[in-house]
Motif scaffolding. Structure first.
Motif, PDB file in Angstrom:
ATOM      1  N   GLY A 166      -2.042  13.895   5.831  1.00 28.90           N
ATOM      2  CA  GLY A 166      -1.834  12.449   5.880  1.00 28.90           C
ATOM      3  C   GLY A 166      -1.054  11.944   7.069  1.00 28.90           C
ATOM      4  O   GLY A 166      -1.288  10.828   7.548  1.00 28.90           O
TER       5      GLY A 166
ATOM      6  N   ALA B 130       6.988  11.378  -0.329  1.00 29.66           N
ATOM      7  CA  ALA B 130       6.112  12.057  -1.289  1.00 29.66           C
ATOM      8  C   ALA B 130       6.498  13.523  -1.421  1.00 29.66           C
ATOM      9  O   ALA B 130       6.526  14.080  -2.527  1.00 29.66           O
TER      10      ALA B 130
ATOM     11  N   LEU C  97       0.019   8.369   8.604  1.00 31.25           N
ATOM     12  CA  LEU C  97       1.109   7.851   7.778  1.00 31.25           C
ATOM     13  C   LEU C  97       2.455   8.057   8.467  1.00 31.25           C
ATOM     14  O   LEU C  97       2.671   9.074   9.123  1.00 31.25           O
TER      15      LEU C  97
ATOM     16  N   ASN D  15      -5.402  13.907  -1.912  1.00 31.81           N
ATOM     17  CA  ASN D  15      -4.599  12.681  -1.855  1.00 31.81           C
ATOM     18  C   ASN D  15      -3.910  12.477  -0.508  1.00 31.81           C
ATOM     19  O   ASN D  15      -3.101  11.563  -0.365  1.00 31.81           O
TER      20      ASN D  15
ATOM     21  N   MET E  26       1.110   4.332  -2.843  1.00 30.28           N
ATOM     22  CA  MET E  26       0.926   5.752  -2.534  1.00 30.28           C
ATOM     23  C   MET E  26       2.070   6.582  -3.108  1.00 30.28           C
ATOM     24  O   MET E  26       1.867   7.695  -3.607  1.00 30.28           O
TER      25      MET E  26
ATOM     26  N   TRP F   4      -1.840  14.574   1.187  1.00 33.30           N
ATOM     27  CA  TRP F   4      -0.471  15.061   1.341  1.00 33.30           C
ATOM     28  C   TRP F   4      -0.377  16.376   2.105  1.00 33.30           C
ATOM     29  O   TRP F   4       0.670  17.014   2.128  1.00 33.30           O
TER      30      TRP F   4
ATOM     31  N   GLU G 279       0.837  -1.208   0.000  1.00 31.05           N
ATOM     32  CA  GLU G 279       0.000   0.000   0.000  1.00 31.05           C
ATOM     33  C   GLU G 279       0.868   1.253   0.000  1.00 31.05           C
ATOM     34  O   GLU G 279       0.570   2.230  -0.700  1.00 31.05           O
TER      35      GLU G 279
ATOM     36  N   SER H  53       1.535   6.877  -6.750  1.00 32.70           N
ATOM     37  CA  SER H  53       0.456   7.829  -6.971  1.00 32.70           C
ATOM     38  C   SER H  53       0.957   9.264  -6.813  1.00 32.70           C
ATOM     39  O   SER H  53       0.559  10.165  -7.575  1.00 32.70           O
TER      40      SER H  53
END
Length: 601
Positions: A93, A112, A104, A88, A40, A90, A36, A43
């Motif tokens: 998160g 990211a 996260l 998303n 991410m 960010w 997962e 993505s």
């Protein structure tokens, strides 16, 4: 589209070197699995490719600018970028579930952010600031404050900022004069000015939430009298409407780089009607703000590494396409020119860039993992991780900021005359990166913090934690025969740091603190080379084991061989600078004392 980062290197760091699996196995992060997490990251790369990278140059060509009457214009794509980042996860998160976040790990969240900063560092700062502001409110604010501000920030509708610097004070927070007078109902009347406020006014958000340092009337002098306030541009009423809060943008600063990222001058309470919420207890504002500042310092260092990585990728691609000249051994002028990547001096420049950028990103991953372990562990283990993170933070901020400029300068040099033109992005990377040595405390301030506070904190426990961590990698490398010599070299440099600190310690015993700290920046440089060497030796140990076991499931043999080769390059070309620094620090002459100012008459 030109490549601006390396997903292969990112995956190597997350999966094999810093072991994200160890973090997601902890109860706090156990809702996440490797598959997962990597989805991410992929993505995030797609988001950056589609919505950020295409506007990198355009945001520089059409910079944020002040129109007058409090209006700052930014690129029209900015609102779309912030919204996509919010949707998303960010922005929020990394926040805990209870605050509407995805809980996260910072290892994942910052990876990211690296991608976004490498793609377009002129836009990532907006949502990074919001994430930091929201984290500060969730950590120290009341339930009412969290409910009033955090959801809107996470949704990308409201912009979070940090308002510290004032015209007369600069980096000396001791001298701030922004005032706060108690009002009925627990509010405070705020008055004063703040400068260099990133993201302080633009068209992409509906409101601005300024985390502001100010002095309550009658507060003690110095940093002990500073409190933290939430000061929104528009005051949220109970029915959800927004009313003006007497916060005015008086202008913006036009800059040599990061021109898409607005930097503003704010005036609070010019008409006597600015109100703010006190965060936490009075007079503890600076200690609260240090959470956001420390997170921002890691982010700034990661940003510098990311910009340098983007420049390196451009120069690498160019050297693989540009034919010019022939090797010195080739005497036949009729032979076709060779690609410039074949020239030894070009390889030296590329390897220097690779060593700086990939080493810096590895250190960022190290710091991010420590942040996760502080969050997810308890007791002595938590304290150990916290101490090491505290020591590494100023190094993480400084090394990429200083050496990143050197790396991008080499990217320009690699492209030759084309590097100096606007046809290629490396000149913009060079301009964009320079600010990172000034953001969130200059290199000099970070160095004073390192030598004056972090090295001696808790009687040297933080430094002992670093030495122990480096020692573990030295031990691992010592069992890999080809790496033994590098383990010995790193151990020698650790001993030199100890010698330097013993030498400087005599000035502390004499009460000569000015002399002790006079060359703090040189000490920062010395220990930074050692820390990056540690990161490279760590990568080399993993790569060696992969090759020995013929484990090429994740990467090709050539990938691991390139890591070992770059480690060797760093130890041969970069680490000797640490030895040179130690010679400067051990010298008995004091050439930068107060009397030396006469030298400039």
């Amino acid at each position: 589209m030109a490549q601006y980062t390396s997903l292969e290197h990112i995956k190597f760091l997350l999966q094999d070197v810093h072991l994200l699996d160890e973090v997601v196995s902890l109860p706090h992060f156990s809702h996440l699995k490797w598959e997962e997490a990597w989805m991410m990251i992929e993505s995030a790369k797609q988001l950056a490719d589609r919505h950020m990278a295409p506007y990198f140059r355009e945001m520089d060509d059409k910079p944020a600018h002040y129109e007058g009457n409090g209006v700052v214009h930014t690129h029209p794509q900015l609102k779309n970028i912030i919204q996509h980042a919010a949707e998303n996860g960010w922005i929020g998160g990394a926040a805990r579930f209870e605050f509407g976040g995805m809980q996260l790990p910072m290892m994942l969240f910052n990876t990211a952010q690296h991608i976004f900063m490498a793609a377009n560092n002129g836009c990532q700062g907006y949502f990074s600031l919001s994430a930091g502001a929201a984290a500060l409110i969730t950590s120290f604010g009341s339930k009412e404050q969290v409910e009033a501000f955090v959801p809107k920030i996470f949704a990308g509708q409201w912009q979070g900022t940090m308002a510290l610097t004032e015209p007369q004070a600069g980096s000396s927070l001791t001298d701030i004069t922004t005032g706060a007078i108690p009002l009925e109902g627990g509010m405070y009347k705020i008055s004063g000015q703040k400068i260099f406020i990133s993201g302080g006014q633009h068209e992409a958000c509906d409101n601005f939430v300024h985390l502001t340092l100010a002095r309550i009337e009658g507060a003690p002098p110095g940093v002990k009298g500073i409190s933290l306030f939430i000061v929104p541009k528009f005051f949220p009423e109970k029915d959800g409407t927004l009313t003006s809060n007497d916060v005015f943008c008086a202008g913006d600063f036009q800059k040599m780089g990061q021109r898409g990222y607005c930097t503003t001058h704010l005036v609070f309470g010019d008409h006597g009607n600015c109100k703010g919420w006190l965060v936490g207890e009075p007079h503890k504002g600076l200690s609260y703000m240090f959470q956001m500042m420390n997170e921002a310092r890691i982010s700034v260092g990661l940003g510098a590494a990311s910009v340098a990585m983007a420049a390196y990728q451009t120069s690498l691609q160019y050297t693989k396409e540009r034919p010019q000249g022939r090797l010195a051994s080739e005497k036949d002028p009729l032979k076709p020119p060779t690609l410039i990547i074949s020239h030894p001096d070009v390889q030296r420049m590329l390897l220097t860039q690779k060593a700086i950028t990939e080493g810096s990103i590895s250190l960022a991953m190290e710091c991010s993992k420590l942040s996760d372990l502080v969050q997810a562990t308890n007791g002595e283990e938590k304290q150990k991780h916290w101490l090491l993170l505290e020591l590494l933070t100023p190094i993480m901020k400084t090394y990429p900021s200083e050496q990143g400029s050197r790396s991008v300068a080499l990217a320009i040099q690699t492209l030759g005359g084309y590097g100096f033109t606007t046809d290629f992005p490396v000149q913009q990377h060079y301009r964009d990166l320079k600010i990172t040595s000034l953001y969130e405390g200059t290199t000099g301030i970070q160095s004073l913090d390192l030598l004056g506070r972090k090295v001696v904190m808790e009687k040297g426990k933080a430094l002992l934690a670093l030495t122990a961590s480096i020692g573990e990698v030295i031990k691992q490398a010592s069992s890999c025969r080809p790496l033994t010599i590098y383990a010995e070299e790193l151990n020698d440099e650790l001993l030199r740091i100890d010698q330097v600190l013993q030498h400087l310690g005599q000035f502390v015993k004499q009460g000569d603190i000015d002399r002790y700290l006079s060359d703090a920046t040189v000490f920062m440089e010395q220990i930074s080379y050692v820390v990056i060497a540690w990161q490279w030796l760590k990568q080399a140990v993993v790569s060696y084991e992969k090759i020995q076991n013929e484990n090429f499931q994740n990467q090709k043999r050539s990938f691991y061989e390139s890591k070992i080769h770059t480690m060797k390059f760093f130890f041969r070309y970069e680490l000797p600078h640490a030895t040179a620094c130690s010679k400067v620090l051990m010298n008995t002459e004091f050439l930068t004392n107060s009397k030396a100012s006469e030298t400039f008459d």
